[in-house]
Design an enzyme around this catalytic site. Sequence first.
Site, PDB file in Angstrom:
ATOM      1  N   LYS B  69      41.089  39.100  33.768  1.00 21.26           N
ATOM      2  CA  LYS B  69      42.539  38.872  33.936  1.00 21.26           C
ATOM      3  C   LYS B  69      42.836  38.119  35.234  1.00 21.26           C
ATOM      4  O   LYS B  69      43.618  37.159  35.240  1.00 21.26           O
ATOM      5  CB  LYS B  69      43.241  40.235  33.938  1.00 21.26           C
ATOM      6  CG  LYS B  69      44.671  40.187  33.527  1.00 21.26           C
ATOM      7  CD  LYS B  69      45.149  41.569  33.132  1.00 21.26           C
ATOM      8  CE  LYS B  69      44.784  42.607  34.091  1.00 21.26           C
ATOM      9  NZ  LYS B  69      43.985  43.645  34.079  1.00 21.26           N
ATOM     10  N   THR B  71      40.764  36.223  36.846  1.00 23.72           N
ATOM     11  CA  THR B  71      40.182  34.892  36.706  1.00 23.72           C
ATOM     12  C   THR B  71      41.134  33.971  35.941  1.00 23.72           C
ATOM     13  O   THR B  71      41.346  32.817  36.325  1.00 23.72           O
ATOM     14  CB  THR B  71      38.815  35.010  35.992  1.00 23.72           C
ATOM     15  OG1 THR B  71      38.043  36.010  36.667  1.00 23.72           O
ATOM     16  CG2 THR B  71      38.055  33.713  36.006  1.00 23.72           C
ATOM     17  N   ARG B  92      46.698  41.523  43.486  1.00 25.63           N
ATOM     18  CA  ARG B  92      46.410  42.731  44.269  1.00 25.63           C
ATOM     19  C   ARG B  92      45.196  42.514  45.160  1.00 25.63           C
ATOM     20  O   ARG B  92      44.363  41.661  44.900  1.00 25.63           O
ATOM     21  CB  ARG B  92      46.142  43.906  43.325  1.00 25.63           C
ATOM     22  CG  ARG B  92      47.394  44.446  42.672  1.00 25.63           C
ATOM     23  CD  ARG B  92      47.065  45.590  41.760  1.00 25.63           C
ATOM     24  NE  ARG B  92      46.214  45.155  40.653  1.00 25.63           N
ATOM     25  CZ  ARG B  92      45.571  45.971  39.846  1.00 25.63           C
ATOM     26  NH1 ARG B  92      45.650  47.275  40.031  1.00 25.63           N
ATOM     27  NH2 ARG B  92      44.845  45.502  38.869  1.00 25.63           N
ATOM     28  N   LYS B 103      31.055  47.232  41.354  1.00 23.91           N
ATOM     29  CA  LYS B 103      31.380  45.922  40.835  1.00 23.91           C
ATOM     30  C   LYS B 103      31.168  44.744  41.763  1.00 23.91           C
ATOM     31  O   LYS B 103      31.287  43.618  41.307  1.00 23.91           O
ATOM     32  CB  LYS B 103      32.798  45.950  40.284  1.00 23.91           C
ATOM     33  CG  LYS B 103      33.936  45.765  41.211  1.00 23.91           C
ATOM     34  CD  LYS B 103      35.208  45.756  40.341  1.00 23.91           C
ATOM     35  CE  LYS B 103      36.445  45.659  41.166  1.00 23.91           C
ATOM     36  NZ  LYS B 103      37.639  45.814  40.378  1.00 23.91           N
ATOM     37  N   ALA B 271      46.786  51.024  38.214  1.00 25.13           N
ATOM     38  CA  ALA B 271      47.740  50.822  37.112  1.00 25.13           C
ATOM     39  C   ALA B 271      47.830  52.051  36.212  1.00 25.13           C
ATOM     40  O   ALA B 271      48.505  52.021  35.187  1.00 25.13           O
ATOM     41  CB  ALA B 271      47.357  49.600  36.300  1.00 25.13           C
ATOM     42  N   PHE B 299      44.828  46.646  34.289  1.00 25.10           N
ATOM     43  CA  PHE B 299      44.453  47.170  32.970  1.00 25.10           C
ATOM     44  C   PHE B 299      45.206  46.406  31.851  1.00 25.10           C
ATOM     45  O   PHE B 299      45.491  45.220  32.016  1.00 25.10           O
ATOM     46  CB  PHE B 299      44.701  48.674  32.879  1.00 25.10           C
ATOM     47  CG  PHE B 299      43.903  49.485  33.869  1.00 25.10           C
ATOM     48  CD1 PHE B 299      42.577  49.172  34.182  1.00 25.10           C
ATOM     49  CD2 PHE B 299      44.466  50.594  34.495  1.00 25.10           C
ATOM     50  CE1 PHE B 299      41.837  49.939  35.090  1.00 25.10           C
ATOM     51  CE2 PHE B 299      43.733  51.356  35.413  1.00 25.10           C
ATOM     52  CZ  PHE B 299      42.433  51.025  35.704  1.00 25.10           C
ATOM     53  N   PHE B 379      34.221  32.896  26.705  1.00 28.58           N
ATOM     54  CA  PHE B 379      32.884  33.210  27.206  1.00 28.58           C
ATOM     55  C   PHE B 379      31.895  32.273  26.503  1.00 28.58           C
ATOM     56  O   PHE B 379      32.170  31.767  25.418  1.00 28.58           O
ATOM     57  CB  PHE B 379      32.530  34.671  26.929  1.00 28.58           C
ATOM     58  CG  PHE B 379      33.135  35.612  27.945  1.00 28.58           C
ATOM     59  CD1 PHE B 379      34.508  35.725  28.082  1.00 28.58           C
ATOM     60  CD2 PHE B 379      32.325  36.376  28.775  1.00 28.58           C
ATOM     61  CE1 PHE B 379      35.070  36.587  29.020  1.00 28.58           C
ATOM     62  CE2 PHE B 379      32.881  37.234  29.714  1.00 28.58           C
ATOM     63  CZ  PHE B 379      34.245  37.338  29.838  1.00 28.58           C
ATOM     64  N   TRP B 407      36.461  30.343  33.909  1.00 32.65           N
ATOM     65  CA  TRP B 407      35.262  30.725  34.644  1.00 32.65           C
ATOM     66  C   TRP B 407      34.364  29.504  34.857  1.00 32.65           C
ATOM     67  O   TRP B 407      33.913  29.236  35.955  1.00 32.65           O
ATOM     68  CB  TRP B 407      34.521  31.812  33.863  1.00 32.65           C
ATOM     69  CG  TRP B 407      33.428  32.464  34.644  1.00 32.65           C
ATOM     70  CD1 TRP B 407      33.532  33.534  35.475  1.00 32.65           C
ATOM     71  CD2 TRP B 407      32.051  32.059  34.689  1.00 32.65           C
ATOM     72  NE1 TRP B 407      32.320  33.828  36.035  1.00 32.65           N
ATOM     73  CE2 TRP B 407      31.388  32.935  35.576  1.00 32.65           C
ATOM     74  CE3 TRP B 407      31.327  31.039  34.067  1.00 32.65           C
ATOM     75  CZ2 TRP B 407      30.036  32.834  35.844  1.00 32.65           C
ATOM     76  CZ3 TRP B 407      29.962  30.925  34.345  1.00 32.65           C
ATOM     77  CH2 TRP B 407      29.328  31.825  35.228  1.00 32.65           C
TER      78      TRP B 407
END
Lengths: 553, 553
Positions: B69, B71, B92, B103, B271, B299, B379, B407
Amino acid sequence: MTTDIEIAQQAEIWPIQKVAEKVGLSEDDLEMYGPYKAKITLNEKQKKQELGKLILVTAISPTPAGEGKSTVTIGLADALNLTDHQTMVALREPSMGPVMGMKGGATGGGYSQVIPMADINLHFTGDFHALTIANNTLAALIDNSLQKGNPLQIDSRKIIWKRVLDVNDRALRHITIGLGGPTSGVPREDGFDITAASELMAILTLSTSLMDLKARIKRIVVAYDINNKPVTVDDLGVAGALTVMLKDAIKPNLVQSLGHTPTLIHGGPFANIAQGTNSLLATKTALRLADYVVTEAGFGSDLGGEKFLDVKVPLLGKTPDTIVIVATVRALKYNGGQSLDTLTQPNLEMLEAGLANLGQHLKAMQRYQTPVIVAINRFTDDTEAELDLIKNFVQNHQAQAVVADVWGQGGSGAIELAQTVAAATETESAFKPLYASEDTFEEKIEKLVTEIYGGVDYELSDQAQKQLQQFKQLGWDKMPIVMAKTQYSLSDNPKALGAPKNFKIHVCELVPKLGAGFIVALTGSILTMPGLPKLPAANRIDIDENGVITGLD
Amino acid sequence: MTTDIEIAQQAEIWPIQKVAEKVGLSEDDLEMYGPYKAKITLNEKQKKQELGKLILVTAISPTPAGEGKSTVTIGLADALNLTDHQTMVALREPSMGPVMGMKGGATGGGYSQVIPMADINLHFTGDFHALTIANNTLAALIDNSLQKGNPLQIDSRKIIWKRVLDVNDRALRHITIGLGGPTSGVPREDGFDITAASELMAILTLSTSLMDLKARIKRIVVAYDINNKPVTVDDLGVAGALTVMLKDAIKPNLVQSLGHTPTLIHGGPFANIAQGTNSLLATKTALRLADYVVTEAGFGSDLGGEKFLDVKVPLLGKTPDTIVIVATVRALKYNGGQSLDTLTQPNLEMLEAGLANLGQHLKAMQRYQTPVIVAINRFTDDTEAELDLIKNFVQNHQAQAVVADVWGQGGSGAIELAQTVAAATETESAFKPLYASEDTFEEKIEKLVTEIYGGVDYELSDQAQKQLQQFKQLGWDKMPIVMAKTQYSLSDNPKALGAPKNFKIHVCELVPKLGAGFIVALTGSILTMPGLPKLPAANRIDIDENGVITGLD
């Protein structure tokens, strides 16, 4: 009366670039944190052929209110600049815990302050926060290793790495963690220290480079395994991540005094359980940039002063050219037996009795064979007779005492002190260390007790003796000693004021700090997590719609 | 393959002043944090007559890896700028706990990132640290009030203010504090949350000014007294000090994307237990500076999306002009029942089954009567047949789906998406809120369940019913609801993927957040302190002698 924060807010403040120019730093050497604070990049070029003169400011045994060591340090530096001596200051960073607790600000006072005062007393450039999260990430990684199969066979009862917060929070001193069932950790006893007490703070302030920082972090002993073998950060494999978290915190912070003296404020280790002075990189940077560097060491000469000389100097590669001992009339009267609530009343008898304290501090510092000067930090109630009594006493001890009014007048109140100090730095002197690194632990501690504190002997508890044997086996016994004792007495008894005689120092426990590179010798219970008072400073601090802060002093 | 941090390190980065100029900000509007980060002063002038167009990016129900999201948000903004739409991003701030845990970085990915990536993922400008220490100072002040005679008659078993750290530390979830005797606090059960879960985080990100921040802090309920009456920060008298600690954290942070789009990154509330979007001041500032503002909510649309629309929009005074739902082929297949380890394999059947999830998210967002566009985040393993299936499905639901390769290509991979979004913002629309503030709690929760989640009803536990009665007596029941439920399902059962039907939402507990101004409705156990995995990211992060960081992704 104008408060410290009002004086600071009303002061003319220069853009930090202009302050930096005074010592040859350009914008490329700075990382700005707003218009008045900057970090100095570690690539900054040495501007001079020779290192500057180093002036160490220390003190006699203080009253609980402190004797204005930082204030004298700042005022002296402003006075040196006023008298055409190009000077920088190197100080420690305030800790927010005490700022919100008992004492409000910690950036000098009156007309000898560093600014922007509120910023420096609050988050500043985030160094304490970086240390806090690095310290606590390491703690979480240790408990996670226990949780995930305990591959290092850590004995969960022998984890010595504690969590920290930069908050005065007595309720976190003794806790149990890992409760709530198998998905929420392994239950064990634990506790929080204040951030300034973290070994990472000691390490950050003794590191000579980013890679030295990483090497020191690797060596930290965090626990012992089930065979009682030390477990290090290197064993956990996380020194890189912790170093990444401290990559900016290691860079010295530049601000200014009210007299626009370039001031490095960096690192804030305690002077009892750690070395108690600003960072090695800050002091070294200042020495490379300025002709004179005034720096301060925490508590009295028996604590911060001695540690500066025996722990920091060997790493710094530069010995002090002059040592200044700050004394006050009221602290000397207190050491002579006068009660705290009557210290503003003149009393030559109590003052005379208290001079023995100054005598021992003088003797301790003079043994390093560096010029020593006594700075009498003047308070408004001091009488001329009291000041003269001190001056005569000092003269009889082959030193000179100079009165300075730095609180009321800033640098202008310390011109004579500055001239005396500058002249003293020209004296040829051969620094004589207290001990050699190859001395045994026992030899080192004996020299500390007899030559610095004026005592006769030391005693190790059974536990400390056992630990010393273990350290000898592990090859840890040759590190310098950091004596954690009360700042209120030259002995280990806070009630023994003045210059106690025939006392022993009782070491109850040894704490190895392999990353910092010293052994802490604990005498009695040294609080590493302060509490808040009944009416904390937080209750009087406020901010209005224009962002004007009140109560921060 | 080039890693995210390598792409970020090799990117051309502009001085932040140059980025700021793109939206009319001068140096006077900035407080620098090094050359590439700045805070925007709260005095910055509005540069335009009208607020910009607001584009909200949300998502379908994700896989555990997330659907990119941020990205897409960054790539879309770069594409808008590439197509001559003056655009800013509002995101954020990442939390260091997860960065060191599972992560790695959290600043977009590939060629759609914000930079300086390592700084943003680490301490950034210190906002999380300021929140941590303000939160924990408040906690210490509460325990200190207990310790010092308990003048507010706080019931020590009913203190609801927890301490926080920005560390994934499961061992701190359930602890006992105040052990060690009468000088070290009052023994009681306690626990730590992660900093992002602090009510102060929610407050900071919903405040409209420094004084609104202080007023909200005053209203925080920290405990109940022995008569079960709420005890607030105002009762403790420390709102001023806490506001002082957050005086800089409240200012939005400016950085840039790889495409040099001015990007505000500010605040990081969850969230589920909070509103899950960047700060109101950041969004508002961006709207005042740029023609288009792309912002993201955490989310899926059922969590961050709904909260943006029902909690933040009423305070923001601006409704979105377009809503973008991010979907991925793999998440739709996952929602259709395909197993996580086979998601890279084409499977039209599973994809078709999973489209029901997208259907419900579309329906939920379309009910606000704002244009909705589906962005398919491409992707490398996606097939044309899979992409076409999604596009047709969306078309049949009166919306448009556009494929974007952000991406791999950055803004250039999202030109069509940018054009479609920009066109959609021109549509005349009348925002229709889910509920009115005067609706009862029961009406609000019913609308949430039926209109957003696609369920049929809700159930309150006995505890929640009792709490609701209490809230009605206290006048707290009219605040918006923040539903804390799993992000993996539209229902409260994380295993019910796709678009579950005929389900009820089970609310076990209500948590009043008077400062933030909402009621959290907890469904099941929502973790507010994450743990570390067996091999944390911290174990692969390192830094070399040149300061080059590796492993932060």
